[in-house]
Design an enzyme around this catalytic site. Structure first.
Site, mmCIF file in Angstrom:
data_model
loop_
_atom_site.group_PDB
_atom_site.id
_atom_site.type_symbol
_atom_site.label_atom_id
_atom_site.label_comp_id
_atom_site.label_asym_id
_atom_site.label_seq_id
_atom_site.Cartn_x
_atom_site.Cartn_y
_atom_site.Cartn_z
ATOM 1 N N LYS A 65 49.374 73.488 60.458
ATOM 2 C CA LYS A 65 49.668 74.311 59.274
ATOM 3 C C LYS A 65 51.104 74.842 59.243
ATOM 4 O O LYS A 65 51.637 75.110 58.174
ATOM 5 C CB LYS A 65 48.670 75.468 59.177
ATOM 6 C CG LYS A 65 47.261 74.990 58.863
ATOM 7 C CD LYS A 65 46.295 76.104 58.565
ATOM 8 C CE LYS A 65 44.917 75.539 58.271
ATOM 9 N NZ LYS A 65 44.020 76.516 57.679
ATOM 10 N N ASN A 86 48.259 74.817 53.902
ATOM 11 C CA ASN A 86 47.017 74.052 54.054
ATOM 12 C C ASN A 86 46.804 73.053 52.923
ATOM 13 O O ASN A 86 45.853 72.276 52.953
ATOM 14 C CB ASN A 86 45.799 74.978 54.170
ATOM 15 C CG ASN A 86 45.398 75.569 52.835
ATOM 16 O OD1 ASN A 86 46.243 75.861 51.985
ATOM 17 N ND2 ASN A 86 44.100 75.763 52.642
ATOM 18 N N ASP A 101 44.276 79.310 51.739
ATOM 19 C CA ASP A 101 43.408 80.024 52.690
ATOM 20 C C ASP A 101 43.327 81.519 52.363
ATOM 21 O O ASP A 101 42.291 82.151 52.596
ATOM 22 C CB ASP A 101 43.931 79.879 54.125
ATOM 23 C CG ASP A 101 43.625 78.515 54.721
ATOM 24 O OD1 ASP A 101 42.580 77.935 54.372
ATOM 25 O OD2 ASP A 101 44.424 78.039 55.541
ATOM 26 N N ALA A 126 45.340 83.517 67.352
ATOM 27 C CA ALA A 126 46.647 83.681 66.708
ATOM 28 C C ALA A 126 47.152 82.354 66.163
ATOM 29 O O ALA A 126 48.340 82.140 66.025
ATOM 30 C CB ALA A 126 47.645 84.259 67.707
ATOM 31 N N GLY A 127 46.214 81.459 65.833
ATOM 32 C CA GLY A 127 46.566 80.111 65.374
ATOM 33 C C GLY A 127 46.938 80.037 63.901
ATOM 34 O O GLY A 127 47.181 81.050 63.238
ATOM 35 N N ASN A 149 44.736 87.564 71.610
ATOM 36 C CA ASN A 149 44.821 86.124 71.844
ATOM 37 C C ASN A 149 44.966 85.871 73.337
ATOM 38 O O ASN A 149 45.575 86.662 74.045
ATOM 39 C CB ASN A 149 46.024 85.541 71.085
ATOM 40 C CG ASN A 149 45.996 84.023 71.057
ATOM 41 O OD1 ASN A 149 45.015 83.432 70.607
ATOM 42 N ND2 ASN A 149 47.048 83.391 71.528
ATOM 43 N N ARG A 150 44.401 84.774 73.790
ATOM 44 C CA ARG A 150 44.470 84.496 75.230
ATOM 45 C C ARG A 150 45.918 84.346 75.694
ATOM 46 O O ARG A 150 46.257 84.762 76.784
ATOM 47 C CB ARG A 150 43.648 83.237 75.543
ATOM 48 C CG ARG A 150 42.144 83.486 75.514
ATOM 49 C CD ARG A 150 41.356 82.228 75.314
ATOM 50 N NE ARG A 150 41.657 81.604 74.036
ATOM 51 C CZ ARG A 150 41.124 80.472 73.614
ATOM 52 N NH1 ARG A 150 40.260 79.830 74.381
ATOM 53 N NH2 ARG A 150 41.437 79.974 72.426
ATOM 54 N N GLY A 232 32.287 80.692 58.030
ATOM 55 C CA GLY A 232 33.420 80.441 57.152
ATOM 56 C C GLY A 232 33.144 79.523 55.975
ATOM 57 O O GLY A 232 34.081 79.054 55.329
#
Length: 264
Positions: A65, A86, A101, A126-127, A149-150, A232
C-alpha cells in the site's frame, strides 16, 4: 473486455474477485476481476500494463500500500495524507492512487452502532492499513489513539503522519475501550497474538480488520470475555464499493446477497 485485479502477498485469502465479479455481472459491464500474488520487483511491470491500458484498475493490499506510491502520477487527498493506496486507476493518461479504506472503516464502525467519540482506542499493528484506520478514527473524535506493534520503531514512524499518536510496547497495553487488530495475525487458522487478554477485561469492542476467516482467534478471545466483536467484512465491502465507483462510475448495490458472498 476490461481487466481489473487485486495484488498482494499473500493473496489467496482475498475475496475481492467474488465481490467485484458479482457487481460487474449485475451492472452489465464487460469485464473480469482477478487476484495476483506479486513480489516487489513485479510492481514496475504492473504499472506499465496500467499505463498501456492492458489493466483498467487495481486494488492494492498487504504489503504494497505504500510501495506503489513510487509508481503513481497523482494521489487523492486521502492517499496523500495517509501515504497509503489501495485503489488505482488511469485518468487522462495519469495513474492515480486512492485510499478507499478510510471510508470503508468509518462506514463499518457506524454500521456496528459503536460510538468512538470520547473513547480510548488501541490499534494492534502498524502496517499498510493502519494510517487509514487512524485517519478514519480521528474523524470520529476518540479521546486517544494508541499503537502497539511488535517492531516498535515501525509504530513510532507513524508519528510522522499523526504526531499526537501514543505508542506502547507490545504486550504492555491495557485499559482501552476499543481494540483493533490491524495485523495479519489471524489469516492462518493457528495464528495467535500472544497477548494477555485479561488486561482487556474492561474493553467494550474488539474489531478485526481480517474478514477471511470470519472469526479469528482474536475475535474468539474477545467473545470469551463477553464483549462486542466484529470482523472486517463490512469494511471490506464498503471500501470495495468505493473502488467500484471510481472505476465504473456506479454505486454498486450492497444487500444481503452481497454480504453472503463473503461467508466462507
Amino acid at each position: 473486455m476490461k481487466k481489473y485485479l487485486v495484488i498482494g502477498n499473500p493473496i489467496t485469502h482475498s475475496l475481492s474477485p467474488e465481490l467485484h465479479n458479482y457487481w460487474i455481472k449485475e451492472n452489465g459491464i464487460k469485464g473480469i476481476y482477478n487476484k495476483e500474488k506479486l513480489n516487489e520487483k513485479d510492481l514496475k511491470e504492473l504499472f506499465l500494463k496500467i499505463k498501456n491500458k492492458e489493466i483498467n484498475g487495481a486494488n492494492i493490499t498487504v504489503p504494497f500500500k505504500k510501495d506503489v506510491i513510487y509508481y503513481l502520477d497523482q494521489l487523492s487527498l486521502e492517499a496523500e495524507k495517509t501515504q497509503s493506496v489501495n485503489t488505482v486507476n488511469l485518468k487522462k493518461d495519469k495513474i492515480i492512487g486512492h485510499n478507499t479504506d478510510i471510508d470503508g472503516f468509518e462506514l463499518a464502525i457506524k454500521d456496528a452502532n459503536y460510538d468512538v467519540e470520547g473513547k480510548k482506542v488501541l490499534i494492534l499493528g502498524a502496517g499498510g492499513v493502519v494510517p487509514s484506520v487512524i485517519f478514519a478514527l480521528y474523524k470520529m473524535r476518540p479521546l486517544s489513539v494508541t499503537i502497539s506493534n511488535r517492531t516498535k520503531a515501525k509504530a513510532e514512524s507513524l508519528k510522522n503522519l499523526f504526531n499526537d499518536l501514543k505508542i506502547v510496547d507490545w504486550g504492555e497495553a491495557s485499559n482501552f475501550d476499543m481494540i483493533i487488530n490491524a495485523t495479519s495475525i489471524g489469516l492462518k487458522k493457528g495464528d495467535n497474538l500472544n497477548l494477555d487478554f485479561s488486561k482487556f477485561q474492561d474493553s467494550e469492542f474488539f474489531y478485526d480488520i481480517i474478514y477471511n476467516p470470519k472469526e479469528t482467534n482474536f475475535l474468539k478471545d474477545g467473545k470469551n470475555l463477553g464483549k462486542k466483536t466484529e470482523n472486517g467484512k463490512k469494511m471490506f465491502i464498503y471500501q470495495a464499493a468505493k473502488a467500484f465507483k471510481i472505476w465504473h462510475g456506479i454505486d454498486p448495490k450492497i444487500d444481503e446477497q452481497v454480504m453472503g458472498l463473503l461467508d466462507k
